[in-house]
Scaffold this active site. Structure first.
Site, mmCIF file in Angstrom:
data_model
loop_
_atom_site.group_PDB
_atom_site.id
_atom_site.type_symbol
_atom_site.label_atom_id
_atom_site.label_comp_id
_atom_site.label_asym_id
_atom_site.label_seq_id
_atom_site.Cartn_x
_atom_site.Cartn_y
_atom_site.Cartn_z
ATOM 1 N N ASP A 1 17.969 -24.208 41.300
ATOM 2 C CA ASP A 1 17.495 -25.543 40.069
ATOM 3 C C ASP A 1 17.827 -25.142 38.746
ATOM 4 O O ASP A 1 18.685 -24.511 38.246
ATOM 5 C CB ASP A 1 16.034 -25.694 40.513
ATOM 6 C CG ASP A 1 15.538 -27.172 40.300
ATOM 7 O OD1 ASP A 1 15.803 -27.699 39.153
ATOM 8 O OD2 ASP A 1 15.590 -27.810 41.526
ATOM 9 N N SER B 1 13.292 -35.223 44.698
ATOM 10 C CA SER B 1 13.364 -33.656 44.265
ATOM 11 C C SER B 1 11.958 -33.301 44.370
ATOM 12 O O SER B 1 11.560 -32.050 44.414
ATOM 13 C CB SER B 1 13.737 -33.731 42.844
ATOM 14 O OG SER B 1 14.875 -33.802 42.638
ATOM 15 N N HIS C 1 12.756 -29.023 35.437
ATOM 16 C CA HIS C 1 12.756 -29.634 36.779
ATOM 17 C C HIS C 1 12.559 -28.398 37.867
ATOM 18 O O HIS C 1 11.596 -28.903 38.714
ATOM 19 C CB HIS C 1 14.169 -30.056 37.173
ATOM 20 C CG HIS C 1 14.124 -30.918 38.601
ATOM 21 N ND1 HIS C 1 14.575 -29.947 39.661
ATOM 22 C CD2 HIS C 1 14.350 -32.230 38.755
ATOM 23 C CE1 HIS C 1 14.736 -31.194 40.607
ATOM 24 N NE2 HIS C 1 14.415 -32.231 40.196
#
Length: 736
Positions: free
Chosen positions: A259, A478, A296
């Site tokens: 990620d 996600s 994220h």
């Protein structure tokens, strides 16, 4: 064209680098607003992501030439080279982490490679090699940039005409599947909850103590109501709280989060992070500093493995799986991107860790990126994911796509989620309906909560008058994908010997129907339904036999491999108390049972042994068989077999010689081989040929002593662990 180059070094020695590199830049705001989301009116082709040059795979002949130039014999032995960097013209990357990481050995290698036919052919065709990658499939692949004014497609077509090129494909660009930030909350958290979330105040532990059923004492994990803030409703709707009564991962399984990175010092994550192994695959350096430029990956990691039972913040669904952070994105402030070579490099890094046993229990990879396309053209990445799945039992779990992030889901394929080898996860609301913009098609696999998910973050969140610390709530696939990754971690913790297919079968078979009258997708989506991890654990328990373990046999013990090998082959068993008793003396009838288990094939036709001490017991068929075969005898001329008597090491040598060696072998054996053992003269005369034969054939290796010598100890009792070792040695040598 590329704006930077990067070194992908796969050598195991480089994997543990973790200090001394330039920190990442300060965090940027994430996510983008709905106004910056893609236009819902775009066609599939308009949303296709561009490529970053091409990747060519070389013919066997070209590979052999390059290996010869590098002085290697195995493709997997070569480090990946950054060509431009070795030439000394490294550019500053777009995230502000510039710096010269050039390596003189790379430069020397490039000077050699420039003379190879593959490099010369590509250069003559107007293409520049910028990376050399050893793929997980055992090929040498070159990342190539076309000349100015030449499209990637034109370069691809030209490359396929070259003699050194076996295949070619675009170096696909992958975009981060960005979530949507929720609107400000109507309900504020209690002061006690906020205090516990922000500083883990142990003094307020009474407020956060687990309620019932073994819940962790993390304050937000106790809140199942999605209308309260903060909460972890998804632990209840997906049945994680029930699953924890069956199994907790507790660092027995590792999940790799590919990620934007992970904040390495987050108070609710750091205890579960493999920080020394954290890696930046995009810029080819150890992941240091803040660890996450975007935020994220930190949110994803918390959903999987926010530290459970630390009286602070959240509890990840896996209940303390280990997290391997691997950054695969650029540090772009506008739109983080990755590409095929960065992803293959990340997988290769992970598999190198596994092969080197630096990480022995990695079974899950989580991805939240993709590109839309009409077919699956990224063959190299797909093959890499398949290799991890089939040969390493690693499940790749992917976010299924967020449509336009407002009100429209896309139904065309997004990769890698829609590869057959991946688990594609769609998002559900707190009430179990579909998130309206969550992508769907027949390639999707399962659904999980993805709306208003609280998790760890790189920046503090203030909503209204309340500061929630370094946590936030986001919506999107996600957020759903890491829940399935957490579930997979629990499943592998329960059954470490399970295959990815068995884990998937358990997840899909037990998934609950998604009821959504307004956005009914039951006929158009391949999702098997909503995640129910508790039911999946029960299903996996029934489908996969629990692996053997013994309370007194641990990795690192000299006998571990032998004992577990013998036990898994059902040659030897443990005791009902769960132990193996490796140092306990092996009795003569037990030796007969061990041999019978492997060689006897259930034969019950042998006549009753003539010995008076052989009674009707568990060992009787084995002793009858061993005596009838001539493998074992009684004591001297007596009619006593020796039931209950320890078996000596020289007696065991005699038994093996009876089974495998011929009379000629024993008559002609060179007994001088025993002179390497300091106590060889302690052997009985009758046992010398058998002992010499066993030592010569690697059945018995002697016992190492503190002074470096070895001893036969021929008249010492043979332990159960030694019997396991001798059996496995004999099987390994092909003797029995």
């Amino acid at each position: 064209m590329k704006q930077y180059t990067h070194i992908r070094i796969m050598a195991t020695a480089a994997l543990a680098m973790s200090i001394g590199l330039i920190p990442l830049s300060s965090a940027l705001a994430l996510p983008q607003s709905a106004a910056s989301a893609p236009d819902a009116s775009q066609t599939s082709n308009e949303r296709d992501q561009p490529s970053d040059g091409i990747i060519v795979t070389l013919t066997d002949k070209a590979e052999r030439e390059i290996l010869s130039l590098l002085g290697e014999t195995d493709v997997n032995a070569i480090d990946t080279l950054s060509i431009d960097d070795a030439k000394g013209d490294r550019a500053v990357n777009d995230g502000g982490n510039g710096g010269d990481n050039s390596d003189s050995s790379d430069a020397a290698a490039i000077e050699l490679l420039d003379s190879s036919s593959a490099y010369r052919e590509l250069e003559d065709a107007g293409m520049e090699v910028t990376q050399q990658v050893a793929t997980t499939g055992g090929d040498i692949a070159l990342e190539v940039q076309p000349a100015d004014g030449v499209s990637d497609q034109e370069a691809l077509e030209a490359a396929l005409e070259l003699d050194s090129v076996k295949s070619a494909q675009p170096n696909y660009v992958y975009n981060l599947i960005e979530p949507v930030a929720d609107e400000p909350l109507a309900t504020a958290a209690s002061p006690a909850m906020v205090t516990l979330a922000t500083d883990g105040d142990a003094g307020a532990a009474e407020t956060a103590e687990a309620a019932t059923d073994g819940l962790p004492n993390d304050p937000w994990a106790s809140i199942s109501n999605p209308d309260e803030a903060p909460n972890q409703y998804y632990l209840y709707s997906s049945h994680f709280t029930e699953a924890w009564n069956m199994v907790k991962t507790n660092k027995t399984v590792t999940v790799a989060v590919l990620d934007s990175g992970v904040e390495l010092d987050h108070s609710d994550l750091k205890d579960n992070l493999l920080t020394p192994l954290a890696w930046d695959s995009y810029y080819d350096q150890a992941l240091t500093g803040t660890g996450d430029y975007v935020g994220h990956g930190t949110h994803v990691a918390g959903i999987i493995a926010g530290v459970a039972n630390n009286r602070s913040g959240i509890a990840g669904g896996s209940y303390n799986a280990k997290i391997l952070p691997v950054k695969v994105f650029s540090d772009s402030a506008t739109r983080p991107q990755s590409n095929t070579t960065a992803l293959i490099s990340a997988y290769k890094y992970i598999l190198t860790l596994v092969n080197s046993t630096a990480v022995e229990d990695l079974h899950v990879i989580n991805l939240s990126l993709g590109y839309y396309g009409s077919d699956s053209n990224d063959r190299l990445l797909q093959r890499t994911i398949r290799d991890a799945r089939d040969n390493y039992r690693i499940a790749t779990v992917c976010a299924a796509g967020n449509g336009n992030k407002v009100d429209t889901a896309y139904t065309e394929n997004i990769y890698p989620a829609d590869f057959e080898e991946c688990i594609a996860v769609t998002a559900l609301t707190a009430t179990g309906s579909n998130v309206v913009f969550s992508d769907y098609n027949k390639a999707k696999d399962i659904s999980a909560p993805g709306a208003s998910i609280w998790s760890t973050y790189t920046r503090e969140t203030t909503l209204g008058d309340v500061n929630y610390g370094k946590y936030t709530r986001l919506t999107g696939t996600s957020m759903a994908s890491p829940m399935v990754s957490a579930a997979c971690a629990l499943l592998f913790a329960e059954r470490p010997n399970a295959t990815v297919d068995q884990v998937c079968d358990a997840l899909y078979t037990t998934a609950e129907p998604v009821v959504d009258a307004e956005n009914d997708r039951t006929q158009t989506s391949g999702s098997h339904g909503a995640l129910n991890i508790a039911a999946a654990l029960v299903e996996l328990d029934a489908a996969v036999e629990k692996p053997l373990s013994f309370t007194d046999v641990a990795k690192g013990d000299w006998f571990y491999d032998a004992v577990m090998g013998a036990a898994n082959r059902k040659i030897m068993n443990g005791y009902p108390t769960g132990d193996f008793r490796p140092n306990k003396a092996l009795t003569r009838e037990q030796a007969a049972v061990v041999l019978y288990n492997y060689l006897g094939e259930g034969d019950t036709s042998s006549p009753r042994a003539p010995h008076t001490d052989v009674l009707d017991d568990y060992y009787t068929p084995a002793v009858n068989w061993a005596v009838a075969k001539g493998y074992m005898k009684g004591y001297g001329d007596t009619n006593v077999f020796g039931v209950g008597q320890p078996l000596t090491r020289q007696e065991l040598a005699g038994i093996f010689a009876n089974i495998v060696a011929s009379k000629e072998d024993l008559q002609n054996i060179d007994a001088s081989v025993l002179q390497g053992m300091t106590d060889y003269r302690d052997s009985s005369d009758w046992a010398v040929p058998a002992l010499a034969w066993c030592v010569t054939n690697g059945v018995i290796n002697g016992k190492g002593q503190a002074d470096g010598t070895r001893q036969l100890q021929p008249k010492a009792s043979c332990s159960r662990a030694e019997m396991a070792g001798i059996m496995m040695n004999s099987i390994g040598q092909g003797l029995i």
